[in-house]
Design a protein around this motif. Structure first.
Motif, PDB file in Angstrom:
ATOM      1  N   PRO A 194       2.267  10.779   5.460  1.00 40.05           N
ATOM      2  CA  PRO A 194       1.512  10.631   6.715  1.00 40.05           C
ATOM      3  C   PRO A 194       0.284   9.737   6.556  1.00 40.05           C
ATOM      4  O   PRO A 194      -0.318   9.707   5.486  1.00 40.05           O
ATOM      5  CB  PRO A 194       1.089  12.064   7.054  1.00 40.05           C
ATOM      6  CG  PRO A 194       1.157  12.817   5.778  1.00 40.05           C
ATOM      7  CD  PRO A 194       2.172  12.147   4.900  1.00 40.05           C
ATOM      8  N   LEU A 195      -0.073   9.044   7.640  1.00 40.42           N
ATOM      9  CA  LEU A 195      -1.333   8.293   7.664  1.00 40.42           C
ATOM     10  C   LEU A 195      -2.483   9.280   7.747  1.00 40.42           C
ATOM     11  O   LEU A 195      -3.502   9.143   7.091  1.00 40.42           O
ATOM     12  CB  LEU A 195      -1.390   7.404   8.919  1.00 40.42           C
ATOM     13  CG  LEU A 195      -0.522   6.155   8.987  1.00 40.42           C
ATOM     14  CD1 LEU A 195      -0.603   5.553  10.379  1.00 40.42           C
ATOM     15  CD2 LEU A 195      -0.973   5.140   7.935  1.00 40.42           C
ATOM     16  N   ILE A 196      -2.256  10.290   8.605  1.00 38.05           N
ATOM     17  CA  ILE A 196      -3.298  11.293   8.877  1.00 38.05           C
ATOM     18  C   ILE A 196      -2.615  12.638   9.077  1.00 38.05           C
ATOM     19  O   ILE A 196      -1.529  12.687   9.658  1.00 38.05           O
ATOM     20  CB  ILE A 196      -4.074  10.881  10.162  1.00 38.05           C
ATOM     21  CG1 ILE A 196      -5.256  10.001   9.801  1.00 38.05           C
ATOM     22  CG2 ILE A 196      -4.522  12.058  10.983  1.00 38.05           C
ATOM     23  CD1 ILE A 196      -6.152   9.664  10.967  1.00 38.05           C
ATOM     24  N   THR A 197      -3.238  13.717   8.600  1.00 39.68           N
ATOM     25  CA  THR A 197      -2.725  15.047   8.957  1.00 39.68           C
ATOM     26  C   THR A 197      -3.782  15.734   9.822  1.00 39.68           C
ATOM     27  O   THR A 197      -4.972  15.379   9.771  1.00 39.68           O
ATOM     28  CB  THR A 197      -2.435  15.927   7.720  1.00 39.68           C
ATOM     29  OG1 THR A 197      -3.658  16.277   7.116  1.00 39.68           O
ATOM     30  CG2 THR A 197      -1.523  15.231   6.730  1.00 39.68           C
ATOM     31  N   ALA A 228     -11.738  10.592   9.813  1.00 43.83           N
ATOM     32  CA  ALA A 228     -10.594  10.522   8.881  1.00 43.83           C
ATOM     33  C   ALA A 228     -10.001   9.109   8.883  1.00 43.83           C
ATOM     34  O   ALA A 228      -9.636   8.572   7.827  1.00 43.83           O
ATOM     35  CB  ALA A 228      -9.537  11.531   9.289  1.00 43.83           C
ATOM     36  N   LEU A 229      -9.939   8.518  10.053  1.00 39.16           N
ATOM     37  CA  LEU A 229      -9.346   7.175  10.177  1.00 39.16           C
ATOM     38  C   LEU A 229     -10.181   6.148   9.410  1.00 39.16           C
ATOM     39  O   LEU A 229      -9.640   5.267   8.727  1.00 39.16           O
ATOM     40  CB  LEU A 229      -9.274   6.816  11.669  1.00 39.16           C
ATOM     41  CG  LEU A 229      -8.333   5.694  12.057  1.00 39.16           C
ATOM     42  CD1 LEU A 229      -6.900   6.047  11.687  1.00 39.16           C
ATOM     43  CD2 LEU A 229      -8.413   5.416  13.556  1.00 39.16           C
ATOM     44  N   ASN A 230     -11.498   6.279   9.509  1.00 37.04           N
ATOM     45  CA  ASN A 230     -12.392   5.318   8.851  1.00 37.04           C
ATOM     46  C   ASN A 230     -12.249   5.327   7.335  1.00 37.04           C
ATOM     47  O   ASN A 230     -12.632   4.359   6.671  1.00 37.04           O
ATOM     48  CB  ASN A 230     -13.847   5.581   9.245  1.00 37.04           C
ATOM     49  CG  ASN A 230     -14.114   5.058  10.650  1.00 37.04           C
ATOM     50  OD1 ASN A 230     -13.377   4.179  11.137  1.00 37.04           O
ATOM     51  ND2 ASN A 230     -15.120   5.605  11.313  1.00 37.04           N
ATOM     52  N   LYS A 231     -11.691   6.421   6.809  1.00 33.81           N
ATOM     53  CA  LYS A 231     -11.515   6.495   5.345  1.00 33.81           C
ATOM     54  C   LYS A 231     -10.247   5.767   4.896  1.00 33.81           C
ATOM     55  O   LYS A 231     -10.026   5.568   3.713  1.00 33.81           O
ATOM     56  CB  LYS A 231     -11.432   7.956   4.899  1.00 33.81           C
ATOM     57  CG  LYS A 231     -12.749   8.678   5.046  1.00 33.81           C
ATOM     58  CD  LYS A 231     -12.677  10.054   4.394  1.00 33.81           C
ATOM     59  CE  LYS A 231     -13.925  10.852   4.719  1.00 33.81           C
ATOM     60  NZ  LYS A 231     -13.654  12.168   5.227  1.00 33.81           N
ATOM     61  N   ALA A 264      -5.665  -1.850   7.096  1.00 35.93           N
ATOM     62  CA  ALA A 264      -4.311  -2.088   7.616  1.00 35.93           C
ATOM     63  C   ALA A 264      -3.728  -0.793   8.202  1.00 35.93           C
ATOM     64  O   ALA A 264      -3.079  -0.817   9.261  1.00 35.93           O
ATOM     65  CB  ALA A 264      -3.405  -2.612   6.503  1.00 35.93           C
ATOM     66  N   ASP A 265      -4.004   0.329   7.525  1.00 30.68           N
ATOM     67  CA  ASP A 265      -3.491   1.617   8.025  1.00 30.68           C
ATOM     68  C   ASP A 265      -4.210   2.037   9.298  1.00 30.68           C
ATOM     69  O   ASP A 265      -3.610   2.628  10.206  1.00 30.68           O
ATOM     70  CB  ASP A 265      -3.630   2.709   6.949  1.00 30.68           C
ATOM     71  CG  ASP A 265      -2.566   2.572   5.870  1.00 30.68           C
ATOM     72  OD1 ASP A 265      -1.603   1.805   6.079  1.00 30.68           O
ATOM     73  OD2 ASP A 265      -2.701   3.223   4.818  1.00 30.68           O
ATOM     74  N   GLN A 266      -5.507   1.721   9.364  1.00 30.64           N
ATOM     75  CA  GLN A 266      -6.253   2.031  10.599  1.00 30.64           C
ATOM     76  C   GLN A 266      -5.617   1.294  11.774  1.00 30.64           C
ATOM     77  O   GLN A 266      -5.434   1.847  12.852  1.00 30.64           O
ATOM     78  CB  GLN A 266      -7.714   1.598  10.466  1.00 30.64           C
ATOM     79  CG  GLN A 266      -8.499   2.406   9.462  1.00 30.64           C
ATOM     80  CD  GLN A 266      -9.973   2.024   9.449  1.00 30.64           C
ATOM     81  OE1 GLN A 266     -10.544   1.619  10.458  1.00 30.64           O
ATOM     82  NE2 GLN A 266     -10.606   2.170   8.288  1.00 30.64           N
ATOM     83  N   GLU A 267      -5.277   0.033  11.521  1.00 30.70           N
ATOM     84  CA  GLU A 267      -4.656  -0.764  12.605  1.00 30.70           C
ATOM     85  C   GLU A 267      -3.287  -0.221  12.984  1.00 30.70           C
ATOM     86  O   GLU A 267      -2.925  -0.169  14.151  1.00 30.70           O
ATOM     87  CB  GLU A 267      -4.546  -2.227  12.178  1.00 30.70           C
ATOM     88  CG  GLU A 267      -5.833  -2.996  12.446  1.00 30.70           C
ATOM     89  CD  GLU A 267      -5.936  -4.270  11.635  1.00 30.70           C
ATOM     90  OE1 GLU A 267      -4.880  -4.887  11.354  1.00 30.70           O
ATOM     91  OE2 GLU A 267      -7.070  -4.644  11.278  1.00 30.70           O
ATOM     92  N   ARG A 268      -2.535   0.178  11.966  1.00 36.61           N
ATOM     93  CA  ARG A 268      -1.202   0.735  12.254  1.00 36.61           C
ATOM     94  C   ARG A 268      -1.347   1.986  13.113  1.00 36.61           C
ATOM     95  O   ARG A 268      -0.592   2.209  14.052  1.00 36.61           O
ATOM     96  CB  ARG A 268      -0.470   1.086  10.945  1.00 36.61           C
ATOM     97  CG  ARG A 268      -0.101  -0.130  10.131  1.00 36.61           C
ATOM     98  CD  ARG A 268       0.605   0.276   8.868  1.00 36.61           C
ATOM     99  NE  ARG A 268       2.052   0.292   9.067  1.00 36.61           N
ATOM    100  CZ  ARG A 268       2.917   0.822   8.213  1.00 36.61           C
ATOM    101  NH1 ARG A 268       2.498   1.406   7.129  1.00 36.61           N
ATOM    102  NH2 ARG A 268       4.200   0.774   8.446  1.00 36.61           N
TER     103      ARG A 268
END
Ligand SMILES: C[S@@+](CC[C@H](N)C(=O)[O-])C[C@H]1O[C@@H](n2cnc3c(N)ncnc32)[C@H](O)[C@@H]1O
Length: 346
Positions: A59-62, A81-84, A88-92
């Protein structure tokens, strides 16, 4: 047939992952494409056979990070959590579909969770958002099954039926039910009107399908009742055979089918019939392998019973159907074997 798209792919083809150790094979199995009426979706680039691992993804994020029911705090926690994550993953993450962007424009990150998160396990409260798996659209007659593999901390997607080249990969976001119930749940929880192949059937065909599914639910309830398993096993066997027929007619290949075999395994064991218990637990195990891979925790757990069904807690040595595990008949024709297995209920 699941809808397929003639639009050009919006990303290059992706490779398969074997689910055991995440190694990529050389086969390009799917691409991200526009799918009419559903936004984007994943479409297979070659014929896919049942049991193929199409995706295996962390997962990108849980949602473990979400500790508040207040929407503003939830949004803040998601942002933290996203900022960490790498850029590229933030954009996805931010590019994923948000079905609630109109109704709740001030909480876009939460809208993405609501539109895309999968629970990390059965009846698990924690969910995960996956960059590729999030692109898989729903079907009430899906061609893949998703499974959270806790051993690798990855969600896997295995084909459970043949998927012809050019067909969309579809999974089920819900456990089943008749069409009205399914539509309502999808609308209430995910905010969309389902246009899958099953919900799009002509009225008379949809009614027939609903009747079969309603009957299946009644049979499933009867079979799952421990009193019936104990006092009326012949009746349970007959109903299980009818239920299996409905699952075949409806093309149901998900957990409902493997659970039916596990129920039968336990019932035969409870009546001392190790030969049939062994057959049913083997069918259960084979379905789990197909849908979750041979490295699934569920597969490891039941392999023991395929070898020694008597090791399961349900075994009753003095049951009235007493057989030995080695009594499984050999060399019979398929119909003769089915007649033995189902105790004549074929
Ligand atoms: C998890 S996303 C799937 C990927 C999404 N189509 C995209 O463009 O990223 C779920 C959303 O896809 C659309 N969708 C998925 N399955 C659908 C279906 N059976 N019928 C109509 N829309 C569907 C809905 O908008 C739903 O909210």
């Amino acid at each position: 047939m699941a809808p397929s798209s003639t639009s050009p792919p919006t990303s290059p083809p992706h490779t398969s992952q074997n689910g055991e150790n995440g190694e990529n094979s050389q086969n390009a199995l799917w691409t991200l494409q526009d799918v009419p009426g559903k936004g984007k979706g994943l479409v297979v680039t070659q014929d896919v056979t049942p049991g193929t691992c199409l995706l295996s993804e962390a997962p990108l994020i849980t949602t473990e990070i979400i500790t508040s029911f207040d929407m503003d705090s939830t949004e803040q926690q998601l942002l933290g959590a996203l900022n960490k994550l790498p850029k590229a993953d933030q954009e996805r993450y931010r590019s994923l579909h948000n079905n609630f962007s109109d109704s709740d424009p001030t909480h876009p990150l939460s809208g993405i969770v609501r539109s895309n998160a999968y629970p990390l396990g059965v009846e698990e409260e924690v969910g995960g958002v996956f960059a590729d798996i999030a692109r898989i659209n729903h079907s009430c007659r899906p061609n893949v099954v998703q499974y959270w593999n806790p051993l690798f901390e990855k969600m896997t997607i295995y084909a459970v039926r043949a998927i012809p080249k050019g067909t969309e990969i579809t999974t089920s976001y819900i456990p089943g039910g008749v069409s009205q119930e399914r539509k309502q749940i999808l609308k209430d929880h995910f905010g969309f009107d389902c246009t899958c192949e099953l919900c799009s059937l002509p009225e008379d065909k949809l009614r027939q399908s609903d009747e079969r599914i309603a009957r299946a639910e009644k049979l499933d309830e009867m079979i799952g009742n421990s009193k019936n398993i104990y006092y009326a096993p012949e009746e349970v066997m007959k109903n299980a055979r009818s239920l299996l027929n409905i699952y075949e007619q409806e093309g149901i290949k998900d957990g409902r089918l493997s659970r039916l075999y596990f129920d039968l395994f336990q019932m035969c064991n409870m009546h001392g019939d190790l030969a049939r218990a062994r057959c049913f637990v083997k069918y259960h195990c084979d379905l789990k392998k197909l849908a979750e891979g041979k490295d699934s925790k569920n597969v490891y757990e039941v392999l023991l019973y395929v070898k020694s069904p008597q090791k399961h807690g349900s075994y009753e040595p003095d049951g009235k159907w007493k057989t030995a595990a080695s009594d499984v008949p050999k060399g019979m024709k398929a119909t003769e074997f089915a007649n033995w297995l189902w105790r004549g209920n074929i």
